[in-house]
Design a protein around this motif. Structure first.
Motif, PDB file in Angstrom:
ATOM      1  N   THR A 120       0.865  -1.182   0.000  1.00  0.00           N
ATOM      2  CA  THR A 120       0.000   0.000   0.000  1.00  0.00           C
ATOM      3  C   THR A 120       0.901   1.232   0.000  1.00  0.00           C
ATOM      4  O   THR A 120       2.023   1.182   0.554  1.00  0.00           O
ATOM      5  CB  THR A 120      -0.933  -0.006   1.239  1.00  0.00           C
ATOM      6  OG1 THR A 120      -1.888   1.037   1.126  1.00  0.00           O
ATOM      7  CG2 THR A 120      -0.151   0.191   2.521  1.00  0.00           C
ATOM      8  N   GLY A 167       0.849   3.954   1.696  1.00  0.00           N
ATOM      9  CA  GLY A 167       1.174   4.461   3.019  1.00  0.00           C
ATOM     10  C   GLY A 167       2.342   3.759   3.669  1.00  0.00           C
ATOM     11  O   GLY A 167       3.065   4.361   4.478  1.00  0.00           O
ATOM     12  N   SER A 195      -3.326  12.085   4.435  1.00  0.00           N
ATOM     13  CA  SER A 195      -4.194  11.134   5.159  1.00  0.00           C
ATOM     14  C   SER A 195      -4.108   9.709   4.631  1.00  0.00           C
ATOM     15  O   SER A 195      -5.079   8.942   4.692  1.00  0.00           O
ATOM     16  CB  SER A 195      -5.657  11.610   5.145  1.00  0.00           C
ATOM     17  OG  SER A 195      -5.766  12.895   5.707  1.00  0.00           O
ATOM     18  N   THR A 237      -3.508   5.833   4.647  1.00  0.00           N
ATOM     19  CA  THR A 237      -3.541   4.808   5.683  1.00  0.00           C
ATOM     20  C   THR A 237      -2.148   4.189   5.800  1.00  0.00           C
ATOM     21  O   THR A 237      -1.625   3.631   4.838  1.00  0.00           O
ATOM     22  CB  THR A 237      -4.571   3.721   5.348  1.00  0.00           C
ATOM     23  OG1 THR A 237      -5.863   4.314   5.271  1.00  0.00           O
ATOM     24  CG2 THR A 237      -4.577   2.635   6.425  1.00  0.00           C
ATOM     25  N   THR A 238      -1.555   4.330   6.970  1.00  0.00           N
ATOM     26  CA  THR A 238      -0.194   3.801   7.166  1.00  0.00           C
ATOM     27  C   THR A 238      -0.172   2.523   7.999  1.00  0.00           C
ATOM     28  O   THR A 238       0.865   1.877   8.079  1.00  0.00           O
ATOM     29  CB  THR A 238       0.688   4.860   7.849  1.00  0.00           C
ATOM     30  OG1 THR A 238       0.090   5.230   9.091  1.00  0.00           O
ATOM     31  CG2 THR A 238       0.829   6.099   6.970  1.00  0.00           C
ATOM     32  N   ASN A 239      -1.289   2.182   8.628  1.00  0.00           N
ATOM     33  CA  ASN A 239      -1.356   0.950   9.422  1.00  0.00           C
ATOM     34  C   ASN A 239      -1.583  -0.227   8.480  1.00  0.00           C
ATOM     35  O   ASN A 239      -2.709  -0.504   8.062  1.00  0.00           O
ATOM     36  CB  ASN A 239      -2.478   1.044  10.455  1.00  0.00           C
ATOM     37  CG  ASN A 239      -2.514  -0.148  11.397  1.00  0.00           C
ATOM     38  OD1 ASN A 239      -2.053  -1.236  11.066  1.00  0.00           O
ATOM     39  ND2 ASN A 239      -3.068   0.061  12.584  1.00  0.00           N
ATOM     40  N   VAL A 274      -4.886  -2.566   6.538  1.00  0.00           N
ATOM     41  CA  VAL A 274      -5.002  -2.807   5.091  1.00  0.00           C
ATOM     42  C   VAL A 274      -5.066  -4.309   4.821  1.00  0.00           C
ATOM     43  O   VAL A 274      -5.860  -4.771   3.978  1.00  0.00           O
ATOM     44  CB  VAL A 274      -3.821  -2.166   4.338  1.00  0.00           C
ATOM     45  CG1 VAL A 274      -3.932  -2.435   2.840  1.00  0.00           C
ATOM     46  CG2 VAL A 274      -3.759  -0.663   4.609  1.00  0.00           C
ATOM     47  N   TRP A 302      -8.583  -5.507   5.759  1.00  0.00           N
ATOM     48  CA  TRP A 302      -9.573  -5.042   4.792  1.00  0.00           C
ATOM     49  C   TRP A 302      -9.500  -5.844   3.499  1.00  0.00           C
ATOM     50  O   TRP A 302     -10.526  -6.269   2.953  1.00  0.00           O
ATOM     51  CB  TRP A 302      -9.364  -3.555   4.511  1.00  0.00           C
ATOM     52  CG  TRP A 302     -10.162  -3.059   3.332  1.00  0.00           C
ATOM     53  CD1 TRP A 302      -9.730  -2.880   2.052  1.00  0.00           C
ATOM     54  CD2 TRP A 302     -11.545  -2.721   3.341  1.00  0.00           C
ATOM     55  NE1 TRP A 302     -10.744  -2.434   1.254  1.00  0.00           N
ATOM     56  CE2 TRP A 302     -11.891  -2.332   2.021  1.00  0.00           C
ATOM     57  CE3 TRP A 302     -12.531  -2.710   4.328  1.00  0.00           C
ATOM     58  CZ2 TRP A 302     -13.175  -1.931   1.675  1.00  0.00           C
ATOM     59  CZ3 TRP A 302     -13.815  -2.302   3.978  1.00  0.00           C
ATOM     60  CH2 TRP A 302     -14.128  -1.925   2.667  1.00  0.00           C
ATOM     61  N   CYS A 326     -10.643  -1.266  13.658  1.00  0.00           N
ATOM     62  CA  CYS A 326     -10.131  -2.379  12.847  1.00  0.00           C
ATOM     63  C   CYS A 326     -11.121  -3.527  12.781  1.00  0.00           C
ATOM     64  O   CYS A 326     -11.036  -4.362  11.897  1.00  0.00           O
ATOM     65  CB  CYS A 326      -8.814  -2.859  13.461  1.00  0.00           C
ATOM     66  SG  CYS A 326      -7.969  -4.137  12.561  1.00  0.00           S
ATOM     67  N   PRO A 366      -9.462   1.479   3.463  1.00  0.00           N
ATOM     68  CA  PRO A 366      -8.293   2.319   3.786  1.00  0.00           C
ATOM     69  C   PRO A 366      -8.019   3.281   2.637  1.00  0.00           C
ATOM     70  O   PRO A 366      -8.207   2.949   1.461  1.00  0.00           O
ATOM     71  CB  PRO A 366      -7.158   1.300   3.941  1.00  0.00           C
ATOM     72  CG  PRO A 366      -7.825  -0.015   4.166  1.00  0.00           C
ATOM     73  CD  PRO A 366      -9.120   0.042   3.430  1.00  0.00           C
ATOM     74  N   TYR A 367      -7.556   4.469   2.966  1.00  0.00           N
ATOM     75  CA  TYR A 367      -7.273   5.472   1.928  1.00  0.00           C
ATOM     76  C   TYR A 367      -5.874   5.242   1.370  1.00  0.00           C
ATOM     77  O   TYR A 367      -4.888   5.198   2.107  1.00  0.00           O
ATOM     78  CB  TYR A 367      -7.383   6.884   2.503  1.00  0.00           C
ATOM     79  CG  TYR A 367      -7.062   7.947   1.483  1.00  0.00           C
ATOM     80  CD1 TYR A 367      -7.849   8.098   0.331  1.00  0.00           C
ATOM     81  CD2 TYR A 367      -5.960   8.785   1.654  1.00  0.00           C
ATOM     82  CE1 TYR A 367      -7.543   9.070  -0.615  1.00  0.00           C
ATOM     83  CE2 TYR A 367      -5.657   9.767   0.720  1.00  0.00           C
ATOM     84  CZ  TYR A 367      -6.450   9.896  -0.416  1.00  0.00           C
ATOM     85  OH  TYR A 367      -6.153  10.852  -1.356  1.00  0.00           O
ATOM     86  N   GLU A 368      -5.779   5.076   0.042  1.00  0.00           N
ATOM     87  CA  GLU A 368      -4.511   4.773  -0.616  1.00  0.00           C
ATOM     88  C   GLU A 368      -4.113   5.846  -1.621  1.00  0.00           C
ATOM     89  O   GLU A 368      -3.374   5.582  -2.577  1.00  0.00           O
ATOM     90  CB  GLU A 368      -4.579   3.402  -1.288  1.00  0.00           C
ATOM     91  CG  GLU A 368      -4.841   2.275  -0.291  1.00  0.00           C
ATOM     92  CD  GLU A 368      -4.686   0.901  -0.904  1.00  0.00           C
ATOM     93  OE1 GLU A 368      -3.533   0.467  -1.089  1.00  0.00           O
ATOM     94  OE2 GLU A 368      -5.722   0.270  -1.203  1.00  0.00           O
TER      95      GLU A 368
END
Length: 880
Positions: free
Chosen positions: A67, A69, A91, A93-95, A99, A102, A134, A141-143
């Motif tokens: 991903t 992030g 913004s 998603t880094t977690n 990801v 999801w 979660c 998640p935002y990519e």
């Protein structure tokens, strides 16, 4: 736009260069191979709790690293700039764990199967906590508007399914324990597979190479300890003369009962051999069942320290190969027993050992020394808190749970916990039974109601509530009913005389003078007070009377308000001279202590004095009286316990009665003190062990009369509300439904723990000079460290010489604490003591100091409120 492939996407970077060095694909294959190997070596009851398809799911735990992030976290990644220019980076998603979860829940096999998607909670939680967001995963998640990684994740997922099988399709709804276990399995596999020493960037990732390497690593960690298969009871405990040590009735009965995994509750008198019963039963389960490993959980650091050496000797007698044992509690890093190699006793006679085996055990020792890995060691001793953290919303709780799965877990002194901790222990039992562990509960003073609660925690019920004592209660795994085993015993009844002393001010001097006379007459007298302040005051009074009559070294004080190193020295000294060894026993001594000696401590008094306390704890304290068979001084042949009753008639209004009960009611609920008084005050003698169960049940059933005083009615209502609050709080602190906390014992394992500080007494204040801080330490040595740098020897020295005190005593100093002190000791406060005074001068002092602190080597820390300061605090609260 996708210009890169799976092989281009990194999972690990070189710690020295920052260059990507291991691809996501390689890392996932490594971790999957570790999981596959580990699964093949788990006890069957543990392995069966993991869903079919768990290996593929573990392998896929990090597909979320595919991903933007995550990939942009490495500036030296060749595709970094290209990717950055193709997305809207705000913004992201880094977690990557989120990801991963999801993506997997939208896999074709799971998209329409929501009840199976719950297994994926383990993926989202594999970094040590279960983020609330979660678990629902209703929003993608935002990519950054770049969907190219979706194809890569699909590609890697299918590759991993081809290698490790399908994803879990079994229904997972309400399978909370199994999801938690799967999370721990994932974390452990990931930690093994992420170790660059074991799986370097250039490792071959073909299936056979990874499988072979995974087995080698688990072998080096002694993951499956080898137990000598034919050790008799005598060889387990006294191999030098095994014929001289045969099992007692309680030990034989438990061995006969323990023919399957499950819950075993052992109720037996103090000193009857419950510890050895638990250990020999653990050996039987290791050699005849599928369980492996041990965790022996005790109420306090002191009790776990004391029993650790006994377990070490036992392990040396029964192991067939070198293994690792850990001592696990908040202060083990100060000693040398945090993690240690256990060598079988027979190897001492034949020390030849292949070099690779020696290297392996050293590798295991290093790995298990990490705080969060200690519980993973095959064998461990420590506080119950360390086990409870497995079923609380604590960081890496799931790893702790996996560490305990399939082990024999012994919980000692289970009666000593309040309703909050009892509720947590019930939850722990439920989780452990589900994970294939065998749980052995030890207690001398368990009520029938508490035993029924423990049985219920194992998923069963009692058809009857026998009054036999000693008693073993058995709940085999999967059974819905408990069975009871009465234990015939051959202990000669011991008569204990009870002397009830109401502590009126006008007779106190006369009473303490009579106790001093007993010491001078040659008796080894132990006095147990309910608070530090009471213990210190009693010590002062008796020392003044005895200082010219017996040697000073025969007069001592034990409590928690000594520096750590001095407390350990004091405890070792008194457990040595008042233990089993007749040669060390003095002719006349006085030990004043708080509750720290009331259980799991081998202290033998000729005469005992105790404050009024709950009935079960009075009985525990009496367990320190005439503990061993030995000749007694003239006049002390008969065991005698003096119970000090507060001067109150329990009538009238609550405030009047509480004033009379002070400070005892700050430690124990007033209702339980009243129940103890009602139960014990009419008695002049008790018979042990016959009277233990009747006294416990009588106290537990002692109800406030319908026409009771307003004080008793209020005490009853307060007690009921407090119990409800404790149970409610425990229920709220569920593994999955609360925010994660730090995994430190005491943070959530104890109810109502109040803020505390660590006080360090120094010969002089530290000096800041030229960017350095120069310390003169209590042992006379000097340490220097650069401001902003961490000095491990200094931190250890400060902790060793620290005393824990309530934070309100030094609130202003905590606020003024400099960063260089915070870096070396959390919540630390420094004080300087002049040579000619006991008063402490606090470093970083201020005008708002509320209390004057003092220190003496024989008294420990004491304090007085400054009269000029208006400040309210609990007189003594929980602090003992």
């Amino acid at each position: 736009m996708k210009d890169f492939t799976l092989n281009d996407c990194w999972a690990k970077t070189d710690p020295e260069t920052g260059q990507p060095c291991l691809s996501v694909t390689e890392h996932c294959k490594i971790v999957g191979s570790v999981a596959e190997t580990l699964l093949s070596r788990l006890p069957p009851l543990v392995a069966n709790q993991l869903p079919q398809g768990s290996v593929a799911l573990v392998a896929a735990h990090d597909i979320g690293k595919l991903t933007p992030g995550f990939q942009l976290k490495a500036p030296l990644w060749p595709w970094h700039q290209t990717l950055k220019e193709s997305i809207i980076a705000d913004s992201l998603t880094t977690n990557h764990a989120i990801v991963s979860q999801w993506h997997l829940q939208n896999h074709s096999a799971l998209r329409g199967n929501k009840k199976s998607q719950y297994w994926l909670v383990s993926t989202g939680g594999h970094h040590g906590s279960y983020p609330l967001a979660c678990r629902t995963m209703k929003q993608a998640p935002y990519e950054g508007g770049n969907n190219s990684f979706l194809q890569l994740r699909n590609e890697l997922t299918e590759l991993l399914i081809q290698s490790f099988g399908s994803l879990p399709l079994e229904i997972a709804k309400h399978e909370f324990e199994r999801i938690h276990l799967l999370t721990g399995f994932t974390i452990f596999s990931d930690w093994i597979g992420s170790n660059a020493d074991w799986f370097p960037a250039n490792i071959s990732t073909d299936d056979k190479s990874l499988r072979d390497r995974s087995h080698e690593v688990l072998d080096s960690l002694r993951w499956n300890p080898r137990i000598h298969q034919q050790r008799s009871f005598g060889h387990q405990f006294t191999p030098q003369a095994p014929e001289t040590f045969s099992p007692r009735p309680i030990q034989s009965a438990l061995l006969e009962a323990a023919d399957s995994p499950g819950l075993y509750i052992v109720e037996a008198p103090m000193g009857m051999g419950k510890t050895e019963a638990a250990l020999t039963t653990a050996y039987q389960r290791w050699t005849q069942g599928d369980e492996r490993g041990l965790y022996f959980a005790l109420p306090t650091q002191l009790t776990s320290n004391k029993i650790h050496d006994r377990i070490t000797t036992f392990l040396e007698n029964i192991l067939d190969d070198d293994s690792t044992q850990t001592l696990i509690h908040g202060n083990t890093w100060l000693g040398d027993k945090k993690s240690q190699t256990i060598c079988p006793a027979f190897k001492e006679m034949n020390p030849d050992q292949p070099e690779n085996e020696a290297n392996d055990i050293n590798e295991a020792l290093r790995w298990y020394s990490s705080t969060r890995k200690q519980l993973m060691a095959p064998f461990g001793t420590g506080t119950i808190d360390q086990a409870l953290l497995a079923v609380l919303p604590a960081r890496f709780a799931a790893l702790r749970y996996f560490a305990l799965a399939g082990k024999v877990v012994v919980i000692d002194e289970v009666h000593s916990f309040d309703p909050y901790m009892s509720a947590l222990i019930d939850r722990l039992i439920r989780y452990l039974i589900k994970a294939g562990s065998t749980v052995i509960i030890l207690s001398a003073t368990l009520t029938a109601q508490r035993r029924a609660e423990l049985v219920q925690a194992a998923g069963a019920s009692e058809r009857s509530q026998p009054q036999d004592y000693p008693l073993i209660t058995k709940v085999p795994t999967g059974s819905t009913h408990a069975t009871h085993v009465s234990v015939p015993y051959q202990l000669a009844p011991q008569t204990v005389n009870l002397r009830h002393q109401h502590m009126h001010p006008d007779i106190e001097d006369e009473f303490w003078e009579s106790i001093a006379d007993k010491v001078e007459a040659g008796a080894n007298v132990v006095v147990i007070r309910n608070t530090v302040a009471l213990a210190q005051n009693t010590y002062r009074q008796l020392k003044a009377r005895l200082s010219s009559r017996i040697p000073d070294e025969n007069i001592g004080l034990l409590h928690s308000r000594f520096p750590q190193n001095e407390r350990q020295t004091n405890e070792d000294y008194w457990t040595g001279i008042l233990g089993k060894d007749d040669a060390k026993r003095p002719q006349g001594s006085l030990l004043v202590s708080t509750q720290i000696v009331e259980q799991s401590v081998d202290i033998d008094a000729d005469c005992l004095i105790t404050d009024l306390a709950p009935t079960e704890l009075i009985l525990q304290r009496i367990g320190r009286l005439h503990r061993h068979q030995r000749p007694r001084p003239a006049g002390f042949e008969q065991a005698t316990c003096y119970i000090l009753h507060p001067s109150t008639d329990w009538e009238g209004d609550a405030e009047t009665v509480k004033d009379a009960l002070s400070p005892h009611h700050w430690i124990y609920p007033p209702l339980t003190l009243w129940q103890a008084a009602q139960t014990l005050a009419p008695l002049s003698t008790i018979q042990l062990p016959q009277d233990i169960r009747p006294l416990l049940e009588q106290a537990a059933s002692c109800q406030v009369p319908a026409k009771a005083s307003s004080a008793l009615c209020q005490f009853h209502d307060e007690h009921s509300r407090k119990r409800s609050a404790m149970h409610g709080t425990a229920a709220l602190r569920d593994v999955f439904n609360a925010s994660a906390i730090d995994d430190n014992e005491g943070t959530e394992t104890r109810y109502g723990i109040k803020p505390s500080a660590l006080l360090i007494i120094l010969p002089s204040a530290p000096v800041e000079q030229g960017g350095n801080v120069i310390w003169q330490l209590p042992d006379g040595s000097t340490e220097t460290h650069r401001v902003g740098e961490f000095n491990y020897p200094l931190a250890k020295a400060l902790q060793t010489h620290a005393t824990r005190i309530p934070a309100y005593l030094v609130k202003a100093q905590l606020s003024n604490c400099p960063d260089w002190l915070k870096q070396h000791i959390e919540s630390g406060v420094l004080a300087v003591q002049a040579d000619d005074s006991s008063e402490l001068q606090l470093v970083h002092n201020s005008e708002s100091a509320t209390h004057t602190l003092s220190y003496r080597h024989d008294l420990g820390i004491s304090y007085e409120k400054n009269e000029s300061i208006s400040h309210f605090s609990d007189p003594e609260d929980f602090w003992f």
